[in-house]
Every structure is written in C-alpha cells, then in structure tokens.
Write a protein that holds these residues in place. Structure first.
Motif, PDB file in Angstrom:
ATOM      1  N   ILE A  21      48.270  -4.211 -15.791  1.00  0.00           N
ATOM      2  CA  ILE A  21      46.902  -4.081 -15.283  1.00  0.00           C
ATOM      3  C   ILE A  21      45.934  -4.509 -16.383  1.00  0.00           C
ATOM      4  O   ILE A  21      46.094  -4.107 -17.535  1.00  0.00           O
TER       5      ILE A  21
ATOM      6  N   ARG B  59      41.640  -5.742 -17.365  1.00  0.00           N
ATOM      7  CA  ARG B  59      40.227  -5.724 -17.015  1.00  0.00           C
ATOM      8  C   ARG B  59      39.767  -7.167 -16.853  1.00  0.00           C
ATOM      9  O   ARG B  59      39.972  -7.991 -17.733  1.00  0.00           O
TER      10      ARG B  59
ATOM     11  N   TRP C 134      39.410  -4.226 -12.270  1.00  0.00           N
ATOM     12  CA  TRP C 134      40.818  -4.088 -12.639  1.00  0.00           C
ATOM     13  C   TRP C 134      41.647  -5.004 -11.753  1.00  0.00           C
ATOM     14  O   TRP C 134      41.334  -5.174 -10.567  1.00  0.00           O
TER      15      TRP C 134
ATOM     16  N   CYS D  29      42.200  -3.180  -6.144  1.00  0.00           N
ATOM     17  CA  CYS D  29      42.378  -2.081  -7.098  1.00  0.00           C
ATOM     18  C   CYS D  29      41.338  -0.992  -6.879  1.00  0.00           C
ATOM     19  O   CYS D  29      41.651   0.199  -6.969  1.00  0.00           O
TER      20      CYS D  29
ATOM     21  N   THR E  77      43.560   1.886 -11.830  1.00  0.00           N
ATOM     22  CA  THR E  77      42.855   1.542 -13.064  1.00  0.00           C
ATOM     23  C   THR E  77      43.887   1.385 -14.175  1.00  0.00           C
ATOM     24  O   THR E  77      45.093   1.446 -13.932  1.00  0.00           O
ATOM     25  N   ASP E  78      43.426   1.235 -15.412  1.00  0.00           N
ATOM     26  CA  ASP E  78      44.364   1.072 -16.522  1.00  0.00           C
ATOM     27  C   ASP E  78      45.163   2.347 -16.785  1.00  0.00           C
ATOM     28  O   ASP E  78      46.088   2.330 -17.595  1.00  0.00           O
TER      29      ASP E  78
END
Length: 188
Positions: free
Chosen positions: A70, A72, A78, A127, A133-134
């Motif tokens: 994943i 940014r 994301w 996402c 998310t991360d």
DNA sequence: TGCCCGATTAACT
DNA sequence: GTTAATCGGGCAA
C-alpha cells in the motif's frame, strides 16, 4: 463453490495473476466487490516502484508473494497492490476498480457519495470506500481482514495500456472486465 | 537540504 | 478541457 485465494495463487508471473484477478471478489472486513480492473507492475518495468531497488516504502514487494503493498499516491490517496511472483522478483498488481457488492452503506458513508459507480472506480476511491490505509501495509491477503475469492465463471478480459504513467506507457498491462460500467476508464 | 514529480481525484471553466 | 490539493521518494548539490 468458491475458492479462497491462497499464497500460491500469487506466486506466479504478475502478467498471469493480473488477468486471473478479474472477476475475483475482494472483501476487507466484509466490505467489497468484484475486481473489474487491475494493472501489472514487474520489477523490470521502469514504471514499477520496485524498479530502482528496495526502499522502506516498497520493502514488502521484495518479500514473499500474497501480501498487501500500500502506498500514498500524490500525497493524498492510498492505493492497494497484491505482491506477486516467487520471492526475489519484486512485482505487484495494482487494484484499480471494484463492482461493489457487499457493504454498500459503509462505502457510501466513507466516500460521501451515493452513486454506485463513484464508490470503487479508481484505486484511491476503492481504498477510501473499503477503509484501507497504510495500517494494512504488509498484511497477508489470505487471512482476515482480507478475503479474496477466485472467480467462479469465465470472464471476458479487456486489455489496454496503463493509466497515469509516463514511463513504459505503451505496454498493454491494464486488465479489465469487458463491458463493466465500474472500470475507472473505458477500454478501447 | 532543496527541488521535482508522481500507479489520483474533485472541482473548476 | 484545466488545475489545485499535498507529501514522500529519488536525485542533484
């Protein structure tokens, strides 16, 4: 009877895995839909994040297949990828669009829109709709909160050049479900 | 350290 | 059709 995709499914050429994911069902915490658009990124490809070698961001791509990469995008969104190939070949499939099937209310709430076609049609939108998310960076794809089911019927696969890249932009490494109205951009 | 640019999206004209 | 938002990676100095 549907089959849950395990690590072995991902331990193949990214160019075989990518089209095989079209028609598969992706769920995250029970929310998701049918994968209708993906893109393949191989380590030898200048457009791949792994092309220039291992960094903190892309480290999971250099590990075993079947995990979530994943990143940014543009400092805002994301994007979710599935790590592929036998370990040692840092490659991944970018998940670009879903046809939403379960958890529509949760998706609408997170996205702030009601139109089904705007929920998961694009890597960043997808996402946001699923709440990825991360925090999910590096999680295995064959265990909760992920659940990925193999496609159970034949699918007509559309092929075309990838979107939004400048390097190696000519290769036909974008795959989609032919005729789907949920792809982020039509296939020619 | 500073600079450029990107696997995007939404809100403009 | 165009553009702002927003920030980390990669590279030059």
């Amino acid at each position: 009877m549907a089959t849950l995709l395990r690590r072995k499914f991902f331990a193949r050429s990214v160019h075989d895995v990518a089209p095989d994911l079209i028609g598969a069902t992706l769920k995250f915490r029970g929310v998701g839909g049918v994968i209708v658009e993906v893109e393949a990124y191989h380590q030898s490809d200048p457009a791949a994040h792994s092309f220039n070698g291992r960094t903190e961001r892309n480290a999971v791509m250099f590990g075993p297949p079947g995990y979530a990469y994943i990143y940014r995008s543009y400092g805002i969104h994301w994007c979710l990828n599935f790590v592929c190939e036998p370990q040692g070949v840092a490659s991944a499939v970018l998940i670009r669009a879903l046809a939403p099937t379960v958890g529509l209310a949760a998706m609408r709430s997170r996205r702030g829109v009601t139109d089904e076609r705007l929920l998961c049609s694009g890597p960043g939108r997808l996402c946001e709709a699923l709440g990825i998310t991360d925090r999910q960076y590096g999680l295995p794809l064959d265990h909760p909160p992920f659940e990925i089911w193999a496609r159970s019927e034949d699918a007509m696969i559309a092929v075309g050049p990838r979107i939004g890249i400048t390097k190696a932009a000519d290769h036909p490494w974008r795959y989609g479900l032919a005729g789907s109205r949920f792809v982020s951009k039509p296939f020619r």
